[in-house]
Design a protein around this motif. Structure first.
Motif, PDB file in Angstrom:
ATOM      1  N   UNK A   6     -22.073  74.145 132.503  1.00 48.33           N
ATOM      2  CA  UNK A   6     -22.504  74.029 131.336  1.00 48.33           C
ATOM      3  C   UNK A   6     -23.931  74.596 131.198  1.00 48.33           C
ATOM      4  N   UNK A   7     -24.079  75.293 130.118  1.00 43.71           N
ATOM      5  CA  UNK A   7     -25.340  76.068 129.911  1.00 43.71           C
ATOM      6  C   UNK A   7     -26.704  75.190 129.542  1.00 43.71           C
ATOM      7  N   UNK A   8     -27.729  75.639 129.929  1.00 42.99           N
ATOM      8  CA  UNK A   8     -28.922  74.946 129.536  1.00 42.99           C
ATOM      9  C   UNK A   8     -29.912  75.790 128.921  1.00 42.99           C
ATOM     10  N   UNK A   9     -29.210  76.681 127.912  1.00 37.63           N
ATOM     11  CA  UNK A   9     -30.087  77.399 127.215  1.00 37.63           C
ATOM     12  C   UNK A   9     -31.194  76.481 126.230  1.00 37.63           C
ATOM     13  N   UNK A  10     -32.408  76.875 126.144  1.00 37.05           N
ATOM     14  CA  UNK A  10     -33.454  76.483 125.179  1.00 37.05           C
ATOM     15  C   UNK A  10     -34.060  77.394 124.348  1.00 37.05           C
ATOM     16  N   UNK A  11     -34.118  77.135 122.974  1.00 35.63           N
ATOM     17  CA  UNK A  11     -34.913  78.073 122.264  1.00 35.63           C
ATOM     18  C   UNK A  11     -36.104  77.109 121.514  1.00 35.63           C
ATOM     19  N   UNK A  12     -37.163  77.871 121.608  1.00 36.37           N
ATOM     20  CA  UNK A  12     -38.097  77.212 120.982  1.00 36.37           C
ATOM     21  C   UNK A  12     -38.981  78.272 120.015  1.00 36.37           C
ATOM     22  N   UNK A  13     -39.841  78.002 119.098  1.00 38.36           N
ATOM     23  CA  UNK A  13     -40.668  78.957 118.420  1.00 38.36           C
ATOM     24  C   UNK A  13     -41.856  78.349 118.204  1.00 38.36           C
ATOM     25  N   UNK A  14     -42.895  79.299 118.535  1.00 43.46           N
ATOM     26  CA  UNK A  14     -44.518  78.804 118.124  1.00 43.46           C
ATOM     27  C   UNK A  14     -44.475  78.518 116.514  1.00 43.46           C
ATOM     28  N   UNK A  15     -43.922  79.290 115.810  1.00 42.65           N
ATOM     29  CA  UNK A  15     -43.985  79.206 114.355  1.00 42.65           C
ATOM     30  C   UNK A  15     -43.592  77.699 113.836  1.00 42.65           C
ATOM     31  N   UNK A  16     -42.814  76.900 114.738  1.00 40.48           N
ATOM     32  CA  UNK A  16     -42.779  75.584 114.182  1.00 40.48           C
ATOM     33  C   UNK A  16     -42.647  74.445 115.593  1.00 40.48           C
ATOM     34  N   UNK A  17     -44.050  74.587 115.946  1.00 46.10           N
ATOM     35  CA  UNK A  17     -44.300  73.814 117.025  1.00 46.10           C
ATOM     36  C   UNK A  17     -44.116  72.202 116.780  1.00 46.10           C
ATOM     37  N   UNK A  18     -44.146  71.591 117.988  1.00 41.43           N
ATOM     38  CA  UNK A  18     -43.829  70.176 118.065  1.00 41.43           C
ATOM     39  C   UNK A  18     -45.320  69.451 117.742  1.00 41.43           C
ATOM     40  N   UNK A  19     -46.370  70.085 117.997  1.00 41.29           N
ATOM     41  CA  UNK A  19     -47.750  69.737 117.718  1.00 41.29           C
ATOM     42  C   UNK A  19     -48.644  70.952 117.696  1.00 41.29           C
ATOM     43  N   UNK A  20     -49.435  70.932 116.724  1.00 41.68           N
ATOM     44  CA  UNK A  20     -50.641  71.824 116.442  1.00 41.68           C
ATOM     45  C   UNK A  20     -52.010  70.886 116.513  1.00 41.68           C
ATOM     46  N   UNK A  21     -52.793  71.452 117.428  1.00 46.41           N
ATOM     47  CA  UNK A  21     -54.340  70.794 117.420  1.00 46.41           C
ATOM     48  C   UNK A  21     -55.309  71.743 117.035  1.00 46.41           C
ATOM     49  N   UNK A  22     -55.932  71.655 115.860  1.00 43.19           N
ATOM     50  CA  UNK A  22     -56.817  72.474 115.355  1.00 43.19           C
ATOM     51  C   UNK A  22     -58.360  72.357 116.246  1.00 43.19           C
ATOM     52  N   UNK A  23     -59.063  73.708 116.339  1.00 43.06           N
ATOM     53  CA  UNK A  23     -60.419  73.394 116.903  1.00 43.06           C
ATOM     54  C   UNK A  23     -61.443  73.044 115.698  1.00 43.06           C
ATOM     55  N   UNK A  24     -62.663  72.816 116.146  1.00 46.77           N
ATOM     56  CA  UNK A  24     -63.777  72.310 115.400  1.00 46.77           C
ATOM     57  C   UNK A  24     -63.702  73.644 114.452  1.00 46.77           C
ATOM     58  N   UNK A  25     -64.243  73.259 113.145  1.00 48.39           N
ATOM     59  CA  UNK A  25     -64.639  74.073 112.057  1.00 48.39           C
ATOM     60  C   UNK A  25     -63.763  75.317 111.628  1.00 48.39           C
ATOM     61  N   UNK A  26     -62.672  75.052 111.943  1.00 53.12           N
ATOM     62  CA  UNK A  26     -61.501  75.993 111.517  1.00 53.12           C
ATOM     63  C   UNK A  26     -61.731  77.363 112.331  1.00 53.12           C
ATOM     64  N   UNK A  27     -61.940  77.181 113.610  1.00 54.89           N
ATOM     65  CA  UNK A  27     -62.332  78.370 114.645  1.00 54.89           C
ATOM     66  C   UNK A  27     -60.946  78.793 115.176  1.00 54.89           C
ATOM     67  N   UNK A  28     -59.888  78.067 115.003  1.00 51.75           N
ATOM     68  CA  UNK A  28     -58.498  78.300 115.683  1.00 51.75           C
ATOM     69  C   UNK A  28     -57.869  77.119 115.864  1.00 51.75           C
TER      70      UNK A  28
END
Length: 120
Positions: free
Chosen positions: A1-23
């Motif tokens: 059985x295959x265990x292929x995984x596909x993820x994409x950073x353009x649809x992440x499970x979580x996004x954590x912003x930095x202070x003052x919109x710096x990233x």
């Protein structure tokens, strides 16, 4: 059985912003743990934009990363300094500060140390 995984950073499970919109840190979850894509905007500095979230004087997360674009400078608590740019692999132990170099955002992929990075 295959265990292929596909993820994409353009649809992440979580996004954590930095202070003052710096990233931000985008996270995708894998069986072995999270992988992060950090986007550091020009003017971003860990000690100014993540330290208030972390509550420490320097970054205590280890990093195993790859620089996709832009430039990032890192200085260790003991004064050792290194700059990373496109195509560079970085290994950075705990106890450092970092900042974006130049006028271009720095994009890094990080396989270590992102589980609690910039987590509120």
């Amino acid at each position: 059985m295959s265990n292929l995984v596909r993820k994409n950073f353009d649809s992440p499970e979580e996004t954590r912003p930095f202070e003052r919109d710096t990233g931000r840190l985008d996270l995708v979850e894998l069986d072995g743990g999270p992988v992060g894509r950090a986007v550091f905007q020009p003017g971003w500095r860990w000690s100014e934009h993540v330290a208030p979230i972390a509550g420490t004087d320097s970054c205590q997360a280890p990093h195993l990363g790859y620089c996709v674009s832009g430039h990032l400078a890192v200085v260790m608590d003991d004064g050792e300094k290194q700059e990373y740019g496109p195509g560079d692999l970085m290994v950075v132990p705990p106890g450092h500060d970092a900042w974006t170099v130049g006028d271009e955002p720095c994009v890094m992929i990080d396989w270590q140390g992102v589980a609690d990075y910039a987590k509120r």
